[in-house]
Design an enzyme around this catalytic site. Structure first.
Site, PDB file in Angstrom:
ATOM      1  N   TRP A 125       0.713  -1.259  -0.130  1.00 53.69           N
ATOM      2  CA  TRP A 125       0.081   0.051  -0.060  1.00 53.69           C
ATOM      3  C   TRP A 125       0.842   1.191   0.070  1.00 53.69           C
ATOM      4  CZ3 TRP A 125      -4.981   1.671   0.552  1.00 53.69           C
ATOM      5  CH2 TRP A 125      -5.141   3.135   1.331  1.00 53.69           C
ATOM      6  N   ASN A 173       0.274   5.756   0.394  1.00 53.59           N
ATOM      7  CA  ASN A 173      -0.658   6.836   0.224  1.00 53.59           C
ATOM      8  C   ASN A 173       0.260   8.034   0.110  1.00 53.59           C
ATOM      9  OD1 ASN A 173      -0.859   5.755   3.153  1.00 53.59           O
ATOM     10  ND2 ASN A 173      -1.031   8.187   3.491  1.00 53.59           N
ATOM     11  N   ASP A 174       0.487   9.263   0.881  1.00 47.08           N
ATOM     12  CA  ASP A 174       0.894  10.616   0.808  1.00 47.08           C
ATOM     13  C   ASP A 174       2.337  10.476   0.137  1.00 47.08           C
ATOM     14  OD1 ASP A 174      -1.177  10.644   2.208  1.00 47.08           O
ATOM     15  OD2 ASP A 174      -0.085  11.936   3.805  1.00 47.08           O
ATOM     16  N   PHE A 207       4.785   8.879  10.046  1.00 46.38           N
ATOM     17  CA  PHE A 207       3.604   9.533   9.280  1.00 46.38           C
ATOM     18  C   PHE A 207       4.338  10.547   8.381  1.00 46.38           C
ATOM     19  CE2 PHE A 207      -0.797   8.865  11.376  1.00 46.38           C
ATOM     20  CZ  PHE A 207      -0.704   7.446  11.203  1.00 46.38           C
ATOM     21  N   ASP A 266       2.323  16.031   9.888  1.00 49.73           N
ATOM     22  CA  ASP A 266       2.547  16.257   8.537  1.00 49.73           C
ATOM     23  C   ASP A 266       3.690  17.543   8.547  1.00 49.73           C
ATOM     24  OD1 ASP A 266       1.057  14.184   8.355  1.00 49.73           O
ATOM     25  OD2 ASP A 266      -0.689  15.490   7.351  1.00 49.73           O
ATOM     26  N   GLU A 288      -4.684  18.440   6.902  1.00 48.22           N
ATOM     27  CA  GLU A 288      -3.510  17.286   6.595  1.00 48.22           C
ATOM     28  C   GLU A 288      -2.656  17.893   5.782  1.00 48.22           C
ATOM     29  OE1 GLU A 288      -5.805  13.631   5.905  1.00 48.22           O
ATOM     30  OE2 GLU A 288      -5.051  13.056   7.931  1.00 48.22           O
TER      31      GLU A 288
HETATM   32  C1  FRU Z   1      -2.979  12.180   4.801  1.00 50.34           C
HETATM   33  C2  FRU Z   1      -2.658  11.379   5.988  1.00 50.34           C
HETATM   34  C3  FRU Z   1      -1.675  12.415   6.744  1.00 50.34           C
HETATM   35  C4  FRU Z   1      -0.809  11.135   7.760  1.00 50.34           C
HETATM   36  C5  FRU Z   1      -0.742  10.057   6.741  1.00 50.34           C
HETATM   37  C6  FRU Z   1      -0.933   8.631   7.213  1.00 50.34           C
HETATM   38  O1  FRU Z   1      -3.207  11.203   4.090  1.00 50.34           O
HETATM   39  O2  FRU Z   1      -3.783  10.975   6.836  1.00 50.34           O
HETATM   40  O3  FRU Z   1      -2.191  13.327   7.685  1.00 50.34           O
HETATM   41  O4  FRU Z   1       0.402  11.546   7.908  1.00 50.34           O
HETATM   42  O5  FRU Z   1      -1.919  10.125   6.124  1.00 50.34           O
HETATM   43  O6  FRU Z   1      -0.520   7.609   6.657  1.00 50.34           O
END
Ligand code: FRU
Length: 475
Positions: free
Chosen positions: A25, A27-28, A87, A153, A209
């Protein structure tokens, strides 16, 4: 215990020229920077399943923003200050060293999703390959008193002789906000206060975020991902939003005067952006090309999520334009296929191909002209459609696996320029040189071609390029 990374079981939706993890997986995007001849991008990464889990920082680097080399994860969670996750965060280069700033995530009690606290940490690297967590972590122990537990973040930048850190957070009234810290040495941080708070949850969200902050054309831009904005019939329709304010930060007080929130990308899949300034002064952005809680059929195949192509941000008036970085012309194979001024009612524009760039110029000299672009399979089934309606100068994006739509307007002009990047299961559409942009994933196991249709007949000029689909390598 060392677990094995989840295996990939099918390549059917794997992208050809976008950054993805080897499996698992993501994400950011995080920590985007330029260091010792390479661009580095990191990403929120869970290697052991195709679902979100304890966050690592995945890592890729590139010399040219086109060819990417995936490297071993830069940050692995589990130390005292990042027990349950590393994170999102950012990077800065100082004295020939790369510094990464990230949030340590910690659960307590029964580990329920809201039983957590967060702190801010530092890691560094001499070579961009090996990373060391700072022995003095955490650099910020806890959220300020006027905050809730949402405190994450970090984005760090330099202004004159000091460093500033902005954090996404939530005030005691449960309104989203961005808070500011200052440091001389990247290690000791002084709390300045809130830069700006949401006016209300409905208008600007309960949590901000991934804030990012930079100057373009003399104006200060706060780019961020607010959660909780109320959807209207045509705006803010994603579960969470991504957009910006244009304003001015007073560095002496830490207060940010700004205008209204505006969405940056009008598609289904665009969140948690991360920018950097290139050595030649361009502001480049990556986003996570997905959305929380969306259906992601690639999870069945052992992976989930990808980053967008890198895009350059420019400001005209108070509007942010977003365009593919110029380096991406290197993705084109050969000189392309060019056609001029064809008047068509219905026509297949591209071949059935998974990796394409399509440039379309549509002449609007005819009044009341509407048209529709679609990605269709060989049986004629529409997988994605983009309709233009002259009445409101409006584009409407639809996907065959969703029953809602996304909307974006343009200013009236006598020609519409479209630039489309198609990549197996993703589509990014740049309209009128980045005035309006749509990004979306789509899912079809059959090859697709681009079609144009218009009842009135439409005059078009096209350029089509097959793109290299082997530019991202994996360890
Ligand atoms: C945004 C978020 C951030 C966090 C991260 C965790 O998509 O929720 O705020 O640091 O993803 O994976």
């Amino acid at each position: 215990m060392v677990c094995d990374n989840i295996p990939l079981t099918s390549e059917r939706f794997r992208l050809g020229y976008h950054i993805m993890a080897p499996s698992g997986w993501i994400n950011d995007p995080n920590g985007f920077c330029y260091f010792k001849g390479y661009y580095h991008i990191f990403y929120q990464y869970h290697p052991y399943s195709a679902k979100w889990g304890p966050m690592h920082w995945g890592h890729a680097r590139s010399k040219d923003l086109v060819h990417w080399e995936n490297l071993p994860p830069a940050l692995v969670p589990g130390d005292r200050e990042d027990k349950d996750g590393c994170f999102s965060g950012s990077a800065i280069i100082k004295d020939e060293m790369m510094y990464l700033f990230y949030t340590g995530h910690h659960y307590y009690g029964d580990g329920g999703p809201e039983y957590f606290w967060q702190n801010q940490n530092l890691a560094y690297s001499h070579d961009g390959l090996h990373f060391q967590k700072y022995e003095g972590n955490p650099i910020i122990k806890a959220a300020p008193k006027d905050n809730t537990h949402h405190f994450r973040d970090p984005k760090v930048w330099q202004h004159e002789h000091a460093y500033y850190m902005i954090l996404g957070s939530q005030n005691q009234q449960e309104l989203g906000r961005a808070i500011l810290y200052r440091s001389k040495d990247l290690k000791e941080w002084e709390y300045i206060g809130s830069m700006s708070d949401a006016k209300s949850i409905e208008e600007e969200g309960f949590m901000w975020e991934c804030p990012d902050f930079f100057n373009l054309e003399g104006k200060d831009i706060l780019l961020f991902s607010p959660q909780g904005i109320k959807a209207s019939p045509k705006e803010h329709r994603n579960l969470y939003n991504l957009g910006y304010f244009v304003g001015k930060l007073d560095y002496s007080t830490g207060k940010y005067e700004r205008g209204e929130f505006k969405e940056l990308d009008k598609g289904f899949d665009f969140y948690a952006t991360q920018t950097m300034e290139t050595p030649d002064g361009r502001r480049i952005v990556f986003a996570w090309m997905a959305m929380w809680e969306s259906n992601m059929p690639e999870q069945e195949d052992g992976w989930a999520g990808a980053l967008t192509i890198p895009r350059e941000l420019t400001l005209k008036g108070d509007h942010l334009y977003m365009n593919p970085v110029k380096e991406l012309v290197a993705l084109r194979q050969g000189a392309g296929d060019h056609h001029q001024q064809l008047v068509v009612k219905s026509r297949q524009v591209s071949p059935y191909d998974a990796s394409l760039e399509v440039l379309l110029k549509i002449s609007m000299y005819q009044q009341n002209l509407d048209f529709k672009l679609s990605l269709k399979d060989e049986r004629g089934k529409n997988v994605v459609t983009l309709c233009y309606s002259h009445e409101e100068n409006e584009f409407i994006l639809r996907r065959n696996d969703r029953d809602d739509a996304r909307f974006g307007n343009i200013q009236l002009v006598d020609k519409i320029d479209l630039q489309l990047f198609i990549d197996t299961s993703s589509l990014e559409i740049f309209i009128n040189e980045g005035e309006t942009v749509f990004s979306t994933r789509y899912y079809s196991e059959n090859p697709l071609a681009l079609w144009i249709e218009s009842d009135q007949g439409v005059s078009i000029e096209t350029e089509i390029y097959t793109l290299h689909d082997n530019v991202v390598s994996f360890p």
